[in-house]
Scaffold this active site. Structure first.
Site, PDB file in Angstrom:
ATOM      1  N   SER A 190       7.605  -7.782 -18.452  1.00  0.00           N
ATOM      2  CA  SER A 190       7.098  -7.887 -17.158  1.00  0.00           C
ATOM      3  C   SER A 190       5.723  -7.124 -17.608  1.00  0.00           C
ATOM      4  O   SER A 190       4.771  -7.573 -16.799  1.00  0.00           O
ATOM      5  CB  SER A 190       8.148  -6.987 -16.197  1.00  0.00           C
ATOM      6  OG  SER A 190       8.389  -5.665 -16.871  1.00  0.00           O
ATOM      7  N   HIS A 218      11.363 -12.604 -14.792  1.00  0.00           N
ATOM      8  CA  HIS A 218       9.937 -12.948 -14.803  1.00  0.00           C
ATOM      9  C   HIS A 218       9.978 -14.313 -15.343  1.00  0.00           C
ATOM     10  O   HIS A 218       8.773 -14.729 -15.907  1.00  0.00           O
ATOM     11  CB  HIS A 218       9.114 -11.800 -15.351  1.00  0.00           C
ATOM     12  CG  HIS A 218       8.779 -10.667 -14.500  1.00  0.00           C
ATOM     13  ND1 HIS A 218       7.844 -10.569 -13.645  1.00  0.00           N
ATOM     14  CD2 HIS A 218       9.209  -9.406 -14.762  1.00  0.00           C
ATOM     15  CE1 HIS A 218       7.724  -9.601 -13.116  1.00  0.00           C
ATOM     16  NE2 HIS A 218       8.610  -8.722 -13.616  1.00  0.00           N
ATOM     17  N   LYS A 249      11.611 -12.250  -7.028  1.00  0.00           N
ATOM     18  CA  LYS A 249      10.368 -12.918  -7.401  1.00  0.00           C
ATOM     19  C   LYS A 249       9.808 -14.166  -7.185  1.00  0.00           C
ATOM     20  O   LYS A 249       9.662 -14.417  -5.998  1.00  0.00           O
ATOM     21  CB  LYS A 249      10.240 -12.404  -8.973  1.00  0.00           C
ATOM     22  CG  LYS A 249      10.472 -10.737  -9.265  1.00  0.00           C
ATOM     23  CD  LYS A 249      10.125 -10.563 -10.808  1.00  0.00           C
ATOM     24  CE  LYS A 249       9.976  -8.978 -10.619  1.00  0.00           C
ATOM     25  NZ  LYS A 249      11.075  -8.316 -11.153  1.00  0.00           N
TER      26      LYS A 249
HETATM   27  C1  PLP Z   1      11.960  -7.175 -10.965  1.00  0.00           C
HETATM   28  C2  PLP Z   1      12.744  -6.839 -12.140  1.00  0.00           C
HETATM   29  C3  PLP Z   1      13.985  -6.413 -11.789  1.00  0.00           C
HETATM   30  C4  PLP Z   1      14.565  -6.063 -10.596  1.00  0.00           C
HETATM   31  O1  PLP Z   1      14.860  -7.088  -9.688  1.00  0.00           O
HETATM   32  P1  PLP Z   1      15.294  -6.569  -8.187  1.00  0.00           P
HETATM   33  O2  PLP Z   1      16.242  -8.041  -7.808  1.00  0.00           O
HETATM   34  O3  PLP Z   1      14.172  -6.390  -7.415  1.00  0.00           O
HETATM   35  O4  PLP Z   1      16.140  -5.414  -8.390  1.00  0.00           O
HETATM   36  C5  PLP Z   1      15.168  -6.395 -13.037  1.00  0.00           C
HETATM   37  N1  PLP Z   1      14.757  -6.638 -14.385  1.00  0.00           N
HETATM   38  C6  PLP Z   1      13.412  -7.096 -14.573  1.00  0.00           C
HETATM   39  C7  PLP Z   1      13.218  -7.781 -15.975  1.00  0.00           C
HETATM   40  C8  PLP Z   1      12.564  -7.261 -13.513  1.00  0.00           C
HETATM   41  O5  PLP Z   1      11.289  -7.719 -13.679  1.00  0.00           O
END
Ligand code: PLP
Length: 415
Positions: A190, A218, A249
């Protein structure tokens, strides 16, 4: 009074230390739906300002898509607002199962289990499938939620240098005596926006009888030719033992996540994963929204194709302007500034030019690695990118960082 002056004073001093180090994070209030164009109140109390959002995880531009909103509305009417239960008591509707089945088909796995978030999926999965006789071997740059999930599990933990396949093989050999080995990585990292070498990792895992878990938060929905994720990009669909991912996301951006993978591993999570057992089920309105997203992205690759074009355009523009970028070919394009205060100052100057792009610095990235992480969306049009580029160039020139190397930027601003 338990919260004494001594206790309050200690916290105030710590917070002041964070602020003095230039590491204090202030939230900006958005008054509009999430989109390429947003209305922001910043600093709090200022009049609203229209800006272009360059840092949302809204990769496919679906956060405020009319069809997703319509599906959510209909879901609200048909299935109500909340379930007031965890899944295993009385919190599973037909649509929860329907979404799990759609995700299984999309990700190319055997089964899927929904979680309140991907953070929760990662918090629950390790403890559910491993014991103290097992070992987890993770990349050193994995997401904080994986780090926490690994901490909650009794298996031994070891790490490898970022994306270093020789180091991975060394560690697989070192831990040959363990009952099970689980290799853990992000699909797309990320902070840097680079993709894991899942094909090489999968071969090594096969050779050494290790399982592999990838967090594709991501990537799900847009990486790979049909957007299935990093495993599709690397040609290893069907070879991932566990995929965790988020709906927060690209997949509409509301909330929720899942563990998807081998049938028995998913079943172990259904039986044992604590955030699954002890936290509320995903609201029906969100499930209906994600179901619509799955339909949209299964029917057509138009959005991920546009995203790919946008990201390439943006990366080329910044490169030609002379910024120091992290290399990669994903919609995450980090503009490196190294110094935390510089990252905040550049972010603020961009805001004044109508561009919303947040600075990232310690503890979100390593010390001396401060940056502005730009993220491209299918919701961006070329005119958004051109306007943003113009602002970046103007601000870059003002701070005298265009065409400068890392060494030159650090010499001027420090670390
Ligand atoms: C954003 C993210 C998460 C968290 O996801 P949520 O559903 O918002 O808890 C977990 N792992 C990675 C790699 C992320 O980028």
């Amino acid at each position: 009074m338990a919260y004494s002056d001594r206790i309050r004073g200690a916290y105030q001093a710590t917070l002041k230390g964070i602020e003095d180090a230039g590491l204090f994070k202030r939230e900006r209030l958005i008054h509009s739906p999430q989109a390429a164009d947003i209305e922001v109140e910043f600093p709090t109390g200022s009049p609203l300002k229209k800006v272009i959002n360059m840092c949302a995880n809204n990769y496919l531009g679906l956060s405020s898509h009319p069809e997703v909103i319509k599906a959510a509305h209909e879901g609200l009417e048909k299935r109500g607002y909340g379930m007031s239960s965890v899944r295993f008591i009385c919190g599973t509707q037909d649509i929860h199962r329907e979404l799990e089945n759609k995700l299984t088909a999309f990700l190319g796995t055997e089964d899927t289990l929904l979680f309140p978030s991907c953070m929760d999926a990662n918090a629950g999965v390790f403890e559910a499938i491993l014991t103290k006789d097992d070992v987890i071997i993770s990349d050193r740059l994995v997401h904080a939620s994986l780090v926490d999930g690994i901490r909650l599990c009794s298996a031994m933990h070891d790490t490898i240098k970022h994306s270093d396949m020789e180091h991975l093989e060394e560690k697989l050999q070192l831990h040959a005596d363990k009952r099970f080995k689980l290799v853990v990585t992000d699909g797309v990292f990320s902070m840097d926006g680079d993709a894991a070498r899942l094909d090489e990792m999968a071969s090594l895992c096969e050779k050494h009888e290790a399982m592999i878990l990838v967090d594709d938060s991501h990537a799900t929905g847009f990486i790979g030719r049909t957007g299935r994720g990093t495993h599709e990009k690397c040609g290893v669909v069907g070879k991932m033992d566990v995929i965790t991912t988020t709906f927060g996301k690209a997949l509409g951006g509301a909330s929720g996540g899942c563990v998807s993978g081998r049938r028995e591993l998913v079943e172990m999570c259904r039986q044992r994963a604590r955030p699954y057992l002890f936290s509320n089920t995903i609201a029906p309105v969100v499930v209906e929204g994600v179901l619509k997203v799955m339909d949209l992205i299964t029917k057509s690759t138009e959005r991920r194709d546009k995203l790919e074009k946008n990201a390439a355009y943006w990366r080329r523009g910044l490169t030609e302007a002379g910024f120091v970028l992290k290399e990669g070919d994903t919609p995450i394009v980090p503009v490196m500034l190294f110094n935390a205060k510089l990252a905040q100052d550049v972010s603020r100057a961009l805001y004044d030019e109508g561009i919303y792009a947040i600075g990232f610095f310690f503890p979100v990235v390593a010390q001396g690695q401060a940056r502005i992480r730009t993220q491209i969306s299918a919701g961006h049009e070329i005119h958004h990118l051109d306007k943003a580029l113009e602002a970046f160039v103007k601000v870059g020139r003002r701070f005298d960082i265009l065409g400068k190397t890392k060494q030159e930027i650090v010499a001027k601003y420090g670390l």
